[in-house]
Design a protein around this motif. Structure first.
Motif, short mmCIF file in Angstrom:
data_model
loop_
_atom_site.label_atom_id
_atom_site.label_comp_id
_atom_site.label_asym_id
_atom_site.label_seq_id
_atom_site.Cartn_x
_atom_site.Cartn_y
_atom_site.Cartn_z
N ARG A 1 0.58 -1.14 0.04
CA ARG A 1 0.05 -0.45 -0.12
C ARG A 1 1.15 1.77 0.00
O ARG A 1 0.17 2.39 -0.61
N THR B 1 -1.77 0.54 8.08
CA THR B 1 -2.39 1.12 6.88
C THR B 1 -3.45 1.73 7.42
O THR B 1 -3.88 2.44 6.59
N SER B 2 -4.76 1.35 7.92
CA SER B 2 -5.63 2.11 8.49
C SER B 2 -5.27 3.47 8.87
O SER B 2 -6.13 4.07 8.15
N SER C 1 -4.07 5.48 5.90
CA SER C 1 -5.69 5.89 4.92
C SER C 1 -6.29 7.36 5.76
O SER C 1 -7.06 6.89 4.60
#
Length: 282
Positions: free
Chosen positions: A48, A278-279, A282
């Motif tokens: 990502r 990642t959360s 993002s």
């Protein structure tokens, strides 16, 4: 690859698409290098992000030290690396000692840092070493923490680290959760002794600088970016006082308590860690 930055060459491991959001990893130790983190999280996070791991000057696969070094030098290296790579800004993730560098960087260069993540940071060595000794006492009850008043000194830290050496080959136990005691850090067996020796030289140099003794807790109130503090439930480094200061002084902060993990959440709970980072980014 080696990238020339401010009179030395830094080892840089880039993974993921150059078009993805950039994330810089700042390793701990001092002198641990980026190899272990990238072994557990490199390919995961690269799905990502444009992940950039760097060995700090003098550490492991970077060029050996040829002169003095302090924390301000390291932050200047990171900023010069960002400019060399042509990145307008990046998120940064600092583990342990790297959490000190991440805090300094986020405050000194707020427009260069979009978000900041701290994993079991060492912002105040006086508090951190006391927490470490308390953890060591659970394994070796004969270890005693000498009384101390006033700020940290080099002699005090040396004395406290010497107490930890009494644990011998059981020292790693205090850094891991009860379910991850069999964790092996790849750098211990896969990085040549010559490169470990570089890390030792770096550690000795950085730990005898005035900056290393500074408590960075006053800097927390100067963070303007979204910030995430990850604390392993069995981590022996980040103190309760530091967590409290983060929660009270960082209005943009989020606190995550990682159950059943120790100092190396990125390795002990790798999948969950990837999802968490990642959360947040993002």
């Amino acid at each position: 690859m080696l990238i020339e930055v401010r009179g030395t060459r830094l080892y840089v491991d880039e993974r993921g698409s150059a078009e993805a959001p950039a994330l810089l990893f700042l390793h701990g130790g001092p002198g641990s290098g980026s190899y272990d983190f990238l072994s557990f999280q490199g390919d995961r996070l690269a799905k990502r992000f444009h992940l950039i791991g760097v060995d700090q000057r003098g550490v492991q696969q970077s060029d050996p030290l040829t002169g003095p070094v302090n924390e301000t030098d390291l932050v200047a290296d990171f900023e010069a690396l960002r400019e060399t790579l042509g990145l307008e800004s990046w998120a940064i993730l600092g583990h342990s000692f790297g959490g000190r560098l991440a805090l300094r960087y986020a405050v000194l260069h707020p427009t260069a840092v979009s978000k900041v993540i701290f994993e079991n940071p060492a912002w105040d060595l006086l508090l951190n070493t006391e927490t470490l000794i308390r953890a060591a006492q659970r394994i070796e009850p004969t270890i005693e923490l000498p009384p101390h008043e006033g700020p940290a000194t080099t002699q005090l830290l040396n004395d406290r680290f010497a107490l930890l050496h009494q644990l011998g080959n059981r020292r790693m136990e205090i850094y891991l959760g009860p379910d991850t005691q069999d964790l092996v850090l790849p750098a211990d067996t896969e990085i040549p002794d010559e490169l470990h020796a570089r890390s030792g030289q770096f550690s000795e140099a950085i730990m005898h600088t005035p900056e290393f003794l500074e408590s960075l807790l006053p800097l927390l109130a100067q963070i303007t970016q979204p910030a995430l503090l990850i604390k392993g439930s069995h981590d022996p480094v980040t103190s309760a006082e530091e967590i409290t200061r983060f929660q009270s002084d960082v209005p943009t902060g989020t606190y995550y308590f990682a159950q059943n993990s120790g100092h190396f959440v990125h390795a002990e709970a790798a999948d969950g860690y990837t999802e968490l980072v990642t959360s947040f980014l993002s």
